[in-house]
Scaffold this motif. Structure first.
Motif, PDB file in Angstrom:
ATOM      1  N   UNK A   1      28.384  39.839  32.929  1.00 23.48           N
ATOM      2  CA  UNK A   1      29.884  40.055  33.002  1.00 23.48           C
ATOM      3  C   UNK A   1      30.641  39.068  32.305  1.00 23.48           C
TER       4      UNK A   1
ATOM      5  N   UNK B   1      34.290  37.147  32.622  1.00 22.42           N
ATOM      6  CA  UNK B   1      35.244  36.658  33.531  1.00 22.42           C
ATOM      7  C   UNK B   1      36.789  37.144  32.719  1.00 22.42           C
TER       8      UNK B   1
ATOM      9  N   UNK C   1      37.013  39.245  30.120  1.00 22.58           N
ATOM     10  CA  UNK C   1      37.331  40.444  29.443  1.00 22.58           C
ATOM     11  C   UNK C   1      37.404  41.840  30.534  1.00 22.58           C
ATOM     12  N   UNK C   2      37.886  42.981  29.900  1.00 20.40           N
ATOM     13  CA  UNK C   2      38.042  44.084  30.518  1.00 20.40           C
ATOM     14  C   UNK C   2      36.898  44.366  31.206  1.00 20.40           C
ATOM     15  N   UNK C   3      37.112  44.638  32.742  1.00 19.06           N
ATOM     16  CA  UNK C   3      36.053  45.236  33.404  1.00 19.06           C
ATOM     17  C   UNK C   3      35.209  46.442  32.865  1.00 19.06           C
ATOM     18  N   UNK C   4      33.671  46.253  32.810  1.00 20.40           N
ATOM     19  CA  UNK C   4      33.156  47.329  32.050  1.00 20.40           C
ATOM     20  C   UNK C   4      32.867  48.301  33.391  1.00 20.40           C
TER      21      UNK C   4
ATOM     22  N   UNK D   1      33.501  39.459  40.212  1.00 20.11           N
ATOM     23  CA  UNK D   1      34.764  40.254  39.846  1.00 20.11           C
ATOM     24  C   UNK D   1      34.418  41.563  39.215  1.00 20.11           C
ATOM     25  N   UNK D   2      33.240  41.504  38.621  1.00 18.65           N
ATOM     26  CA  UNK D   2      32.692  42.868  38.042  1.00 18.65           C
ATOM     27  C   UNK D   2      32.395  43.768  39.185  1.00 18.65           C
TER      28      UNK D   2
ATOM     29  N   UNK E   1      35.787  45.528  44.741  1.00 18.25           N
ATOM     30  CA  UNK E   1      37.418  45.871  44.484  1.00 18.25           C
ATOM     31  C   UNK E   1      38.293  44.840  44.984  1.00 18.25           C
TER      32      UNK E   1
ATOM     33  N   UNK F   1      40.301  42.783  42.650  1.00 16.89           N
ATOM     34  CA  UNK F   1      39.604  41.846  41.704  1.00 16.89           C
ATOM     35  C   UNK F   1      40.357  41.457  40.304  1.00 16.89           C
ATOM     36  N   UNK F   2      40.828  42.394  39.853  1.00 15.07           N
ATOM     37  CA  UNK F   2      41.679  41.963  38.355  1.00 15.07           C
ATOM     38  C   UNK F   2      42.655  41.245  38.594  1.00 15.07           C
TER      39      UNK F   2
ATOM     40  N   UNK G   1      42.219  37.664  39.025  1.00 15.56           N
ATOM     41  CA  UNK G   1      41.766  36.949  37.899  1.00 15.56           C
ATOM     42  C   UNK G   1      43.004  36.689  37.137  1.00 15.56           C
TER      43      UNK G   1
ATOM     44  N   UNK H   1      42.735  42.359  30.035  1.00 13.40           N
ATOM     45  CA  UNK H   1      42.960  43.848  30.433  1.00 13.40           C
ATOM     46  C   UNK H   1      43.307  44.642  29.237  1.00 13.40           C
TER      47      UNK H   1
END
Lengths: 354, 298, 369
Positions: A258, A260, A262-265, C233-234, C237, C253-254, C257, C369
């Motif tokens: 993953x 840090x 980038x958009x979460x997959x 982060x992946x 929540x 999480x997002x 970051x 994002x």
């Protein structure tokens, strides 16, 4: 002639009647000032290769072929005494656990001065002064005071700095760092990597960084070799490798971590299966059992590193694969942006001439 | 999917191998273990079937009283003693006592030592402190001296002697097991068992002990060798079993030490018996140690 | 996330599976039996409060020695809390013992970091996985066997694995065995302490995907403890960041970051290497100086002030900052969070390592994002 030239290096381990084919023919050149990354997962042979180059393999291992030429001398055939001399003076090593290279019952100062006195022929006073400035150089506060401390009195990060100070004490031409930050926390890792970057820039030595962490090579190395089952499967300038990976294994590694930034997959794309058990010499592509691109050729013939796009020398991008990952799949995986978008948003790092 | 299937089929084909069975396989591959086991088996057979194997009874006089008894001959391979008894037969019968003392005294020492060591290691804290200081106290007295003291105190009965020798091994076993348990107590798998809700006793018996006991087993085989020497030593000092009907190697040695010059066979043969039985246990112990040493695991 | 935020406070209370209030875990540091000297207690966890909502994954990040593992283990009552409350499903479990504690252990389970040391090497897989069933008297004999096979199937292991021993498996497979064991009692909460950090990257992804699948299928709640921010982060929540025994920031999480509010979080994020040279070359890094102070003798005021590149005179040294809600669902404990975010307070210059030597083909950072 390059400073360090490795040709077809192969290493075997024999234990209990079993032979493990740890390294199966790797070749590379290293020039002064180069920063070279060797990336791979545990058991791929990346650490063993560096131990083999320096002639410090564990008893069960032996070099079964190849040459390692440093400054015109083949390290693999040198007498022990000469090799020890080179190991201290010209090629130095930093280990994952700095305690392995430090004697726990001697003060750090004593160990540093002893190295300086034997290798550089300094007198006691000179050596002490030099040891202090070395610790200062690697960013240890109150360097002169801390010469009197024992290794266990340093924290993990500080101990690694001491290990680096030991390694650079004789101004080596080549520094081999084997997972130097794996045991450290990220903020400490950042400190140590910053130190390595500075040392390479300012001292002009060549660095071989052995690691499992793609992020670490991305930040430190100019050129990267990806290693799988004892062979290099892909080698390219680091920027090119990350922007335009060609080997399915490299692509698989990039897709499975993953990021840090980038958009979460929704889901990660792991590489299926497990690494090859290396109890036989590879005669076909070792990655074929885990590879979506494998064809009958992959199962039957050993692919060798060959050049892509005609780029040669320092810019060469070589890959050992019968079926390199096509462009459209890189785009689909989000590693490479579609050309149209790349043009519209100029300055995106991924788009660079090969 | 094909990889998972391949792994599954591989799992189905190969025999499962536990750590104990792995260790057993390594013991079997070790020639030293075979020699040790062979020797031990030989002594056990001698002990069990003494009446069948021995040509004569242990007290039976087949020759005449002699100041200088006859040495080995075709008829009496180990010669005769000063009372005209067959040395070979007496040594064969002697194996009974030596092995018995070895096994029983170690069993006594092992059980007491393990209980103390387990309590000490598992509970820790003050209990551990008290037990271990007491063990240190015992260790500070040379083991053989302690055994002499105990035998003098308790009397020269067979059981008393085995008990005395057993007691001297208690602190060794206790310390060994305690150290081993301490190393395992904080291991993740023990924590995992605790988090699952495994009760204390099960934690100790199912999880901690099986993983701590290997060095103790090795030590036990080695202690049997020492016990045989100790009982021989006690007998030599005249503190052996006081039943004259029981031939014992150490006593045999003690009685005949002064005849070494003119009747060497009276000293050599019982001496060899002691040496080889001790060797048997030592070889076995070493083979075990190598087999269960985690560092040697592939 | 947004719909949860819109639910009113009272209802949200009800959705909390775990609520930790001002938890403290101190370890005595006296040594010796009779003549031991009493030193300062190690304040591994020193006043931590957080909640975990039903069905969510709360990530707990921090560096070694920050107390994150202790929080996880205390939650499972493997360690005893020194002070504070732990509400699990509304019940205070901080002082449970004996039978009640065992009943509780059916509802919360743990997954360990080291797949090699967390399985008893002398037990076969069937025994390892069925241990919780046996201990709680949930299943015996054939029924237990069936359940073991079912569990192995859930975690993606073949049935033939049941009569094998841990040392016959690879790291990733062992981690699956550990997961099967923790699922045996149908727990509500799983505390996963660095569950993937001992695994190779390609295997890490397999286990992370499995954890996510299990959460979706079984409705699990996770406390995911790790030092790897990218992984946390992946999977998370919300994320809580710990430093030296305290929580310094909690955020979705997002958001954490995109908008880190605590200087420590900023430093942590900037230190994570990114597998992309184009980004690495152009990054501005905050390099923290020095090491983690001793938890036996934490700094006064803000615990981070000894290493903080944004430290302001006297207030940071003297006054303990409280966790303040600075945005909806986003709390941080820094006196100067607003000023730092607006750029009014800049980090000390020597703490910032820019792109080395102004790289010629430096690229703009990848948009987020």
């Amino acid at each position: 002639m390059p400073l360090l030239e490795v040709r077809d290096l192969a290493v075997r381990f024999s234990t209990r009647g079993k032979t493990v084919y740890a390294v199966n023919g790797i070749s590379f050149d290293l020039d002064p000032g180069d920063t070279l990354g060797i990336v791979g997962e545990s058991g791929c042979g990346k650490s063993v290769s560096s131990l083999a180059m320096l002639g410090i393999l564990p008893p069960a291992g032996r070099v079964s072929g190849g040459q390692v030429t440093f400054d015109g001398e083949d390290l693999l055939t040198l007498p022990d005494e000469r090799l020890r001399h080179i190991r201290g003076n010209d090629i130095a090593m930093v280990f994952q656990d700095p305690m392995t290279s430090l004697n726990p019952v001697l003060t750090v100062g004593r160990q540093l001065t002893e190295a300086l006195r034997t290798h550089l022929d300094m007198d006691k006073k000179e050596a002490a002064a030099e040891a202090g400035s070395l610790l200062d150089r690697v960013g240890i506060p109150d360097a002169r005071q801390r010469l009197r401390d024992y290794p266990h009195q340093f924290s993990g990060g500080m101990r690694q700095r001491v290990g680096i100070a030991m390694a650079i004490s004789c101004q080596p031409k080549v520094l081999i760092a084997d997972e130097p930050t794996t045991a450290l926390d990220v903020t400490i890792q950042a400190q140590i990597l910053e130190l390595l970057r500075t040392l390479v820039r300012e001292e002009g030595m060549a660095l071989i960084l052995v690691t499992h962490d793609l992020g670490v090579v991305a930040g430190v190395c100019a050129r990267t070799h990806v290693m799988y089952a004892g062979r290099f499967v892909e080698t390219a300038p680091t920027a090119e490798l990350f922007a335009n990976p060609k080997h399915p294994y490299t692509v698989g590694l990039l897709k499975s971590v993953p990021r840090l930034d980038a958009v979460r997959k929704q889901r990660l794309d792991p590489i299926g299966g497990a690494p090859r058990d290396q109890t036989s010499e590879p005669t076909a592509c070792a990655f074929a059992p885990r590879c979506a691109y494998a064809t009958s050729e992959s199962w039957e013939q050993l692919p060798v590193l060959r050049e892509l796009d005609g780029a040669t020398g320092a810019a060469a991008h070589r890959v050992a694969c019968w079926n390199p990952v096509p462009e459209r799949d890189l785009v689909a995986a989000g590693i490479r942006r579609p050309p149209a978008e790349g043009q519209s948003s100029a300055g995106l790092g991924e788009e660079r001439p090969a | 999917m094909s990889i998972a299937e391949a792994e599954a089929s591989q799992l189905a084909v190969e025999q499962p191998s536990g750590l104990w069975s792995d260790a057993w396989r390594r013991v079997r591959r070790n020639p030293a273990a075979w020699v040790g086991a062979g020797l031990l088996l030989f002594f056990v057979i001698c002990a069990v079937f003494a009446p069948v194997i021995a040509p004569y009874g242990p007290q039976e006089s087949v020759g005449s009283l002699a100041a200088v008894p006859p040495g080995p001959s075709a008829e009496y391979p180990f010669g005769l003693d000063e009372q005209g008894r067959d040395v070979l037969s007496r040594i064969i019968y002697g194996a009974r006592l030596s092995l018995l003392v070895g096994v029983v005294s170690v069993a006594i020492g092992l059980s007491l030592g393990m209980v103390l060591g387990a309590i000490s290691g598992y509970f820790g804290g003050r209990v551990d402190g008290v037990i271990m200081r007491f063990m240190d106290l015992m260790l500070s007295i040379p083991g053989f001296l302690l055994a002499i003291g105990l035998v003098t105190l308790l009397g020269r009965g067979l059981f008393q002697i085995m008990f005395a020798i057993g007691i001297t091994t208690v602190p060794i076993f206790a310390r060994l097991l305690r150290g081993s348990i301490l190393a395992q107590r904080e291991a993740d798998y023990v924590l995992a068992a605790r988090s699952v809700g495994t009760p204390g006793l099960r934690l100790l018996t199912v999880h901690i002990l099986p993983n701590s006991i290997a060095p103790v087993i090795v030590q036990a085989t080695l202690a049997m060798a020492t016990a045989i020497i100790d009982v021989a030593g006690l007998s030599f000092l005249g503190l052996g079993p006081n039943d004259p009907g029981l031939p014992e190697w150490g006593k045999f040695l003690a009685e005949n030490a002064s005849r070494l010059q003119n009747s060497a066979h009276l000293v050599f043969f019982p001496g060899f018996a002691v040496v080889f039985s001790v060797l048997a246990f030592n070889l076995l112990g070493d083979a075990l140690r190598e087999a269960i040493d985690p560092k040697l695991r592939a | 996330m947004t719909d949860t935020q819109q639910v009113d406070a009272a209802a949200r209370q009800d959705t909390d599976l775990v609520r930790v209030d001002d938890l403290k875990v101190h370890f005595p540091s006296n040594d010796g039996l009779f003549f031991g000297r009493k030193g300062n207690d190690i304040r591994a966890v020193d006043g931590v409060s957080f909640t975990i909502r039903r069905g969510e994954t709360l990530g707990l990040v921090g560096e070694s020695g920050c107390g994150k593992t202790t929080v996880g283990r205390t939650l499972l009552r493997l360690y005893d809390p020194t002070a504070g409350r732990i509400l699990f499903d509304g019940e205070d479990i901080a002082s449970l013992s004996g039978r009640e504690l065992r009943r509780l252990r059916r509802r919360m389970q743990m997954v360990f970091q080291d797949p090699y040391s967390s399985l008893n090497p002398r037990q076969n897989v069937a025994n390892i996985v069925s241990e919780p069933l046996r201990v709680h008297g949930l299943a015996k004999g054939d029924e237990a066997d069936r359940r073991v096979h079912e569990l192995l199937d859930i975690v993606g292991l073949p049935a033939a694995a049941a009569n094998r021993y841990p040392h016959e498996f690879s790291g990733g497979q062992r981690q699956r065995i550990g997961l099967a064991r923790s699922l045996a009692v149908n727990p509500d909460l799983i505390v996963a302490d660095e569950p993937v950090s001992a695994l190779d990257v390609s295997i890490q992804a397999q286990v992370i995907n499995l954890l996510e699948d299990l959460q979706n299928d079984l409705g699990l709640t996770y406390l995911f403890i790790a030092h790897d921010l990218a992984v946390v982060r992946h999977i998370s929540d919300r994320i809580a960041v710990m430093y030296l025994g305290t929580i310094v920031e909690v955020a979705p999480a997002d958001e954490l970051y995109a908008r880190p509010l605590h200087p420590y979080t900023r430093a942590l994020l900037s230190a994570v290497p990114i597998p992309d040279p184009a980004v690495e070359v152009n990054r501005e890094r905050i390099i923290l100086t020095g090491d983690l102070p001793s938890p036996a003798n934490p700094p006064s005021g803000c615990r981070f002030h000894t290493r903080c590149p944004y430290r302001q005179p006297t207030r940071c040294d003297d006054e303990v900052p409280a966790l303040r809600e600075l945005a909806s669902g986003h709390t941080a404990s820094c006196h100067w969070a607003e000023n730092i975010e607006s750029g009014q307070i800049q980090p000390r210059q020597d703490a910032v390592a820019g792109p080395p030597g102004g790289h010629p083909d430096a690229a703009a950072p990848r948009p987020v994002g």
